[in-house]
Enzyme design. Structure first.
Site, PDB file in Angstrom:
ATOM      1  N   ASP A  99     -16.546 -28.054  34.217  1.00 49.76           N
ATOM      2  CA  ASP A  99     -15.473 -27.091  34.534  1.00 49.76           C
ATOM      3  C   ASP A  99     -14.824 -26.501  33.283  1.00 49.76           C
ATOM      4  O   ASP A  99     -13.985 -25.614  33.387  1.00 49.76           O
ATOM      5  CB  ASP A  99     -14.397 -27.788  35.376  1.00 49.76           C
ATOM      6  CG  ASP A  99     -14.976 -28.360  36.641  1.00 49.76           C
ATOM      7  OD1 ASP A  99     -15.080 -27.622  37.619  1.00 49.76           O
ATOM      8  OD2 ASP A  99     -15.373 -29.540  36.632  1.00 49.76           O
ATOM      9  N   CYS A 136     -17.201 -23.883  45.830  1.00 47.34           N
ATOM     10  CA  CYS A 136     -17.691 -22.789  44.991  1.00 47.34           C
ATOM     11  C   CYS A 136     -19.206 -22.709  45.046  1.00 47.34           C
ATOM     12  O   CYS A 136     -19.891 -23.714  45.153  1.00 47.34           O
ATOM     13  CB  CYS A 136     -17.218 -22.999  43.557  1.00 47.34           C
ATOM     14  SG  CYS A 136     -15.458 -22.695  43.353  1.00 47.34           S
ATOM     15  N   LYS A 155      -5.990 -31.099  40.970  1.00 46.61           N
ATOM     16  CA  LYS A 155      -6.612 -30.782  42.271  1.00 46.61           C
ATOM     17  C   LYS A 155      -7.602 -31.878  42.655  1.00 46.61           C
ATOM     18  O   LYS A 155      -7.650 -32.311  43.803  1.00 46.61           O
ATOM     19  CB  LYS A 155      -7.329 -29.431  42.163  1.00 46.61           C
ATOM     20  CG  LYS A 155      -8.365 -29.172  43.228  1.00 46.61           C
ATOM     21  CD  LYS A 155      -8.966 -27.787  43.134  1.00 46.61           C
ATOM     22  CE  LYS A 155     -10.197 -27.647  42.279  1.00 46.61           C
ATOM     23  NZ  LYS A 155     -11.431 -28.254  42.801  1.00 46.61           N
ATOM     24  N   ASN A 156      -8.376 -32.311  41.660  1.00 47.91           N
ATOM     25  CA  ASN A 156      -9.472 -33.225  41.969  1.00 47.91           C
ATOM     26  C   ASN A 156      -9.030 -34.689  42.119  1.00 47.91           C
ATOM     27  O   ASN A 156      -9.856 -35.541  42.367  1.00 47.91           O
ATOM     28  CB  ASN A 156     -10.607 -33.062  40.950  1.00 47.91           C
ATOM     29  CG  ASN A 156     -11.270 -31.683  41.104  1.00 47.91           C
ATOM     30  OD1 ASN A 156     -11.030 -30.990  42.094  1.00 47.91           O
ATOM     31  ND2 ASN A 156     -12.084 -31.298  40.143  1.00 47.91           N
ATOM     32  N   ARG A 203     -25.384 -27.991  45.833  1.00 42.26           N
ATOM     33  CA  ARG A 203     -24.318 -28.932  46.148  1.00 42.26           C
ATOM     34  C   ARG A 203     -24.604 -29.715  47.433  1.00 42.26           C
ATOM     35  O   ARG A 203     -23.844 -29.663  48.406  1.00 42.26           O
ATOM     36  CB  ARG A 203     -22.963 -28.211  46.213  1.00 42.26           C
ATOM     37  CG  ARG A 203     -22.667 -27.453  44.949  1.00 42.26           C
ATOM     38  CD  ARG A 203     -21.252 -26.995  44.853  1.00 42.26           C
ATOM     39  NE  ARG A 203     -20.347 -28.089  44.525  1.00 42.26           N
ATOM     40  CZ  ARG A 203     -19.036 -27.963  44.464  1.00 42.26           C
ATOM     41  NH1 ARG A 203     -18.478 -26.798  44.713  1.00 42.26           N
ATOM     42  NH2 ARG A 203     -18.268 -28.987  44.156  1.00 42.26           N
ATOM     43  N   ARG A 246      -7.404 -21.671  44.659  1.00 40.27           N
ATOM     44  CA  ARG A 246      -7.979 -22.998  44.952  1.00 40.27           C
ATOM     45  C   ARG A 246      -7.672 -23.988  43.834  1.00 40.27           C
ATOM     46  O   ARG A 246      -7.630 -25.192  44.071  1.00 40.27           O
ATOM     47  CB  ARG A 246      -9.504 -22.895  45.098  1.00 40.27           C
ATOM     48  CG  ARG A 246      -9.960 -22.169  46.341  1.00 40.27           C
ATOM     49  CD  ARG A 246     -11.446 -22.362  46.570  1.00 40.27           C
ATOM     50  NE  ARG A 246     -11.779 -23.777  46.464  1.00 40.27           N
ATOM     51  CZ  ARG A 246     -12.905 -24.247  45.955  1.00 40.27           C
ATOM     52  NH1 ARG A 246     -13.820 -23.420  45.508  1.00 40.27           N
ATOM     53  NH2 ARG A 246     -13.118 -25.538  45.891  1.00 40.27           N
TER      54      ARG A 246
HETATM   55  N1  EPU Z   1     -25.154 -34.032  44.018  1.00 35.81           N
HETATM   56  C1  EPU Z   1     -26.263 -34.266  44.796  1.00 35.81           C
HETATM   57  N2  EPU Z   1     -26.091 -34.888  45.987  1.00 35.81           N
HETATM   58  C2  EPU Z   1     -24.874 -35.272  46.454  1.00 35.81           C
HETATM   59  C3  EPU Z   1     -23.738 -35.039  45.655  1.00 35.81           C
HETATM   60  C4  EPU Z   1     -23.916 -34.406  44.429  1.00 35.81           C
HETATM   61  O1  EPU Z   1     -27.396 -33.932  44.412  1.00 35.81           O
HETATM   62  O2  EPU Z   1     -24.791 -35.835  47.552  1.00 35.81           O
HETATM   63  C5  EPU Z   1     -25.319 -33.336  42.726  1.00 35.81           C
HETATM   64  C6  EPU Z   1     -24.632 -31.971  42.743  1.00 35.81           C
HETATM   65  O3  EPU Z   1     -25.438 -30.987  43.339  1.00 35.81           O
HETATM   66  C7  EPU Z   1     -24.399 -31.721  41.273  1.00 35.81           C
HETATM   67  C8  EPU Z   1     -24.120 -33.138  40.746  1.00 35.81           C
HETATM   68  O4  EPU Z   1     -24.633 -34.045  41.711  1.00 35.81           O
HETATM   69  O5  EPU Z   1     -25.560 -31.218  40.661  1.00 35.81           O
HETATM   70  C9  EPU Z   1     -22.674 -33.448  40.490  1.00 35.81           C
HETATM   71  O6  EPU Z   1     -21.906 -33.254  41.673  1.00 35.81           O
HETATM   72  P1  EPU Z   1     -20.584 -34.113  41.983  1.00 35.81           P
HETATM   73  O7  EPU Z   1     -20.813 -34.832  43.279  1.00 35.81           O
HETATM   74  O8  EPU Z   1     -20.257 -34.925  40.777  1.00 35.81           O
HETATM   75  O9  EPU Z   1     -19.520 -32.996  42.155  1.00 35.81           O
HETATM   76  P2  EPU Z   1     -18.433 -32.815  43.307  1.00 35.81           P
HETATM   77  O10 EPU Z   1     -17.824 -34.118  43.653  1.00 35.81           O
HETATM   78  O11 EPU Z   1     -18.992 -31.986  44.401  1.00 35.81           O
HETATM   79  C10 EPU Z   1     -16.399 -32.552  41.698  1.00 35.81           C
HETATM   80  C11 EPU Z   1     -15.347 -31.512  41.493  1.00 35.81           C
HETATM   81  C12 EPU Z   1     -15.940 -30.306  40.796  1.00 35.81           C
HETATM   82  C13 EPU Z   1     -16.512 -30.762  39.458  1.00 35.81           C
HETATM   83  C14 EPU Z   1     -17.543 -31.880  39.694  1.00 35.81           C
HETATM   84  C15 EPU Z   1     -18.084 -32.448  38.408  1.00 35.81           C
HETATM   85  C16 EPU Z   1     -13.893 -31.840  43.365  1.00 35.81           C
HETATM   86  C17 EPU Z   1     -13.356 -31.323  44.644  1.00 35.81           C
HETATM   87  N3  EPU Z   1     -14.822 -31.108  42.786  1.00 35.81           N
HETATM   88  O12 EPU Z   1     -17.371 -31.939  42.549  1.00 35.81           O
HETATM   89  O13 EPU Z   1     -14.876 -29.410  40.552  1.00 35.81           O
HETATM   90  O14 EPU Z   1     -17.127 -29.668  38.823  1.00 35.81           O
HETATM   91  O15 EPU Z   1     -16.937 -32.948  40.441  1.00 35.81           O
HETATM   92  O16 EPU Z   1     -17.069 -33.026  37.655  1.00 35.81           O
HETATM   93  O17 EPU Z   1     -13.459 -32.888  42.887  1.00 35.81           O
HETATM   94  C18 EPU Z   1     -13.838 -27.336  40.382  1.00 35.81           C
HETATM   95  O18 EPU Z   1     -12.777 -27.969  40.244  1.00 35.81           O
HETATM   96  O19 EPU Z   1     -13.948 -26.094  40.223  1.00 35.81           O
HETATM   97  C19 EPU Z   1     -15.044 -28.059  40.739  1.00 35.81           C
HETATM   98  C20 EPU Z   1     -16.166 -27.459  41.147  1.00 35.81           C
END
Ligand code: EPU
Length: 452
Positions: free
Chosen positions: A324, A135, A37-38, A140, A432
């Site tokens: 995850d 989620c 998915k990611n 986030r 999802r």
């Molecule tokens: N963060 C910030 N500011 C930002 C972006 C992120 O403070 O602008 C913080 C977040 O709040 C969090 C941390 O940085 O505390 C990590 O967030 P990250 O940006 O790495 O996560 P993401 O890109 O939103 C993706 C996956 C998640 C997975 C995380 C960590 C997707 C669509 N989602 O999220 O997957 O947990 O990376 O590996 O790629 C899932 O599959 O269930 C899922 C939530």
């Protein structure tokens, strides 16, 4: 209008949002995991950057994929089935601006729309991103994304309904240092820098295997991206990109979930498509917790190796233990002999799912501000939480409501581990991230009915 892919996700059982699960029966059999998915959702966004047709293979049939597909379609990308099951073809020759209402209606409960910013700014000079879903696992925020886009020269206007971006002077390469190796922000920079004018240096980048696969996709399109030591990525902007033909990396989050299901229920599950290399960290923890696995040519077989043992784990960015993976592991740890600790360092609110496990008889204490004791692999993050799990505790059936994707999966596995019947509501959310979830449960011999 196309039929959303996820409408078929819960195939072969009546569609419904509530499961009655009769637990206590080990899961046995084979499940196959498809593309991640990611990665798939991000590679789909990348098609907007190409001037010719792209083909993505092993696309999982998930609601997040359907959201991205719809958003591409409202922006004029023609999406059709490819030459094999799971292949999608994207024709971006007629990309056009979409109406605010249309974008808002199709964005769904996903966070991926934020990644449309760079590609749309390159193609159309403007982008509108509605309020984001995803989620409920913490605040986030998107500050890293917006700060990076501003550095490229984008003008960001915050509206009550979302964000409007424009690039009156085009986008130019930038020096960006992320405060944290965020997966999404790293993808944002990659998708924007590849066609920005000049060079971009990204420091403190996330280096998850899905990001490496996205870099591979972009390289196929004509991008010049080098991965340097110490989380530095250099991108030399190019004028034009073409389409790609790419098979997605497998979904290691789904693979880890099924591995934990075998551990928790004392069953045996072969996960077709799982690969060792991207799961090394998971496999170490799995083994330490009393798991046995056999890596084969076409997948990995998972089961217990005697009694389960307690472990101390902290979630981290790659190559650490993924956030995850902790939720399904926690279910198995309720059956381990002794005290386990799971430190969640990536999100500030990813332990809520344990309330339901406690209701089912687990002994889990969540420390909302983390635990200070013991030597740690990474410096403590301000938003850390810790769960102390003491086992083994028999689990019993309960009525529970799914909170989020990975937490929801862990609830289902807990219900399958428990004796008696559980009612698990809100399981639609699993579409999802888990393709054909109910079919897979059926194939593994789970005893359940869809009741609502
Ligand atoms: N963060 C910030 N500011 C930002 C972006 C992120 O403070 O602008 C913080 C977040 O709040 C969090 C941390 O940085 O505390 C990590 O967030 P990250 O940006 O790495 O996560 P993401 O890109 O939103 C993706 C996956 C998640 C997975 C995380 C960590 C997707 C669509 N989602 O999220 O997957 O947990 O990376 O590996 O790629 C899932 O599959 O269930 C899922 C939530």
């Amino acid at each position: 209008m196309t039929t959303p892919l996820h409408e078929t996700t819960l195939a072969s059982k009546p569609s419904g949002d509530v499961l009655a699960i009769r637990g206590g029966r080990p899961l046995h059999g084979r499940v196959d995991v498809k593309g991640a998915k990611n990665l798939a959702t991000k590679a789909m966004v990348a098609t907007l950057l190409g001037e010719t047709v792209s083909t993505l293979r092993d696309v999982p049939d998930l609601s997040d994929v359907a959201v991205v597909r719809s958003l591409l379609e409202v922006h004029g990308v023609r999406v059709t089935e490819g030459d094999e099951p799971g292949a999608l073809v994207f024709d971006p020759s007629d990309v056009e601006s979409a109406h605010f209402e249309e974008i808002d209606a199709h964005a769904g409960a996903s966070r991926i729309p934020i990644l449309f910013c760079g590609p749309l700014l390159h193609r159309l000079g403007q982008a509108f991103i509605p309020d984001l879903g995803g989620c409920r696992i913490g605040d986030r925020p998107i500050d890293f994304h917006l700060d990076a886009l501003r550095k490229f020269g984008a003008v960001v206007e915050k509206l009550p309904s979302g964000i409007r971006l424009s690039a009156p002077n085009g986008l130019k390469g930038a020096n960006i240092h992320l405060p944290y190796p965020s997966v999404g922000a790293t993808e944002q920079v990659l998708l924007t820098a590849v066609r920005a004018q000049g060079q971009t240096e990204l420091r403190n980048a996330a280096i998850e295997p899905e990001i490496m696969d996205l870099i591979a996709v972009l390289q196929k399109m004509g991008a010049i991206i080098s991965y340097e030591p110490n989380r530095v990525i250099l991108i030399e902007g190019v004028d034009k990109l073409r389409g790609y033909d790419h098979r997605s990396i497998f979904d290691r989050n789904e693979a880890a979930s099924w591995a934990c299901a075998a551990l928790a229920t004392d069953g045996e599950i072969f996960v077709g498509g799982a690969r060792q290399q991207e799961m090394l960290t998971f496999l170490n923890v799995f083994r330490k917790a009393g798991g046995w696995f056999d890596v084969r040519e076409d997948g990995i077989l998972f089961r217990r190796d005697g009694a389960l043992k307690p472990v101390i784990v902290e979630t981290d960015v790659h190559p650490g233990f993924m956030t995850d993976w902790q939720q399904p592991l926690v279910v198995a740890l309720t059956q381990a002999h002794g005290r386990s600790v799971v430190h969640e360092t990536v999100y500030e609110n990813r332990m809520g799912f344990t309330d339901a496990l406690v209701k089912m008889g687990a002994d889990i204490v969540v420390h909302p501000h983390g635990l200070q004791d013991g030597p740690r692999r990474v410096a403590r993050r301000e938003l850390e939480q810790a769960a102390v799990i003491t086992g083994p505790t028999p689990l019993h059936g309960a009525d529970i409501v799914v909170p989020d994707l990975r937490g929801g999966y862990s609830h289902v596995i807990a219900a399958l581990t428990a004796t008696g019947e559980s009612r698990v509501s809100g399981i639609d959310i699993l579409s999802r991230g888990y393709e054909k979830f109910l079919d897979k449960l059926t194939a593994l011999g789970a005893d359940f009915d869809v009741i609502g």
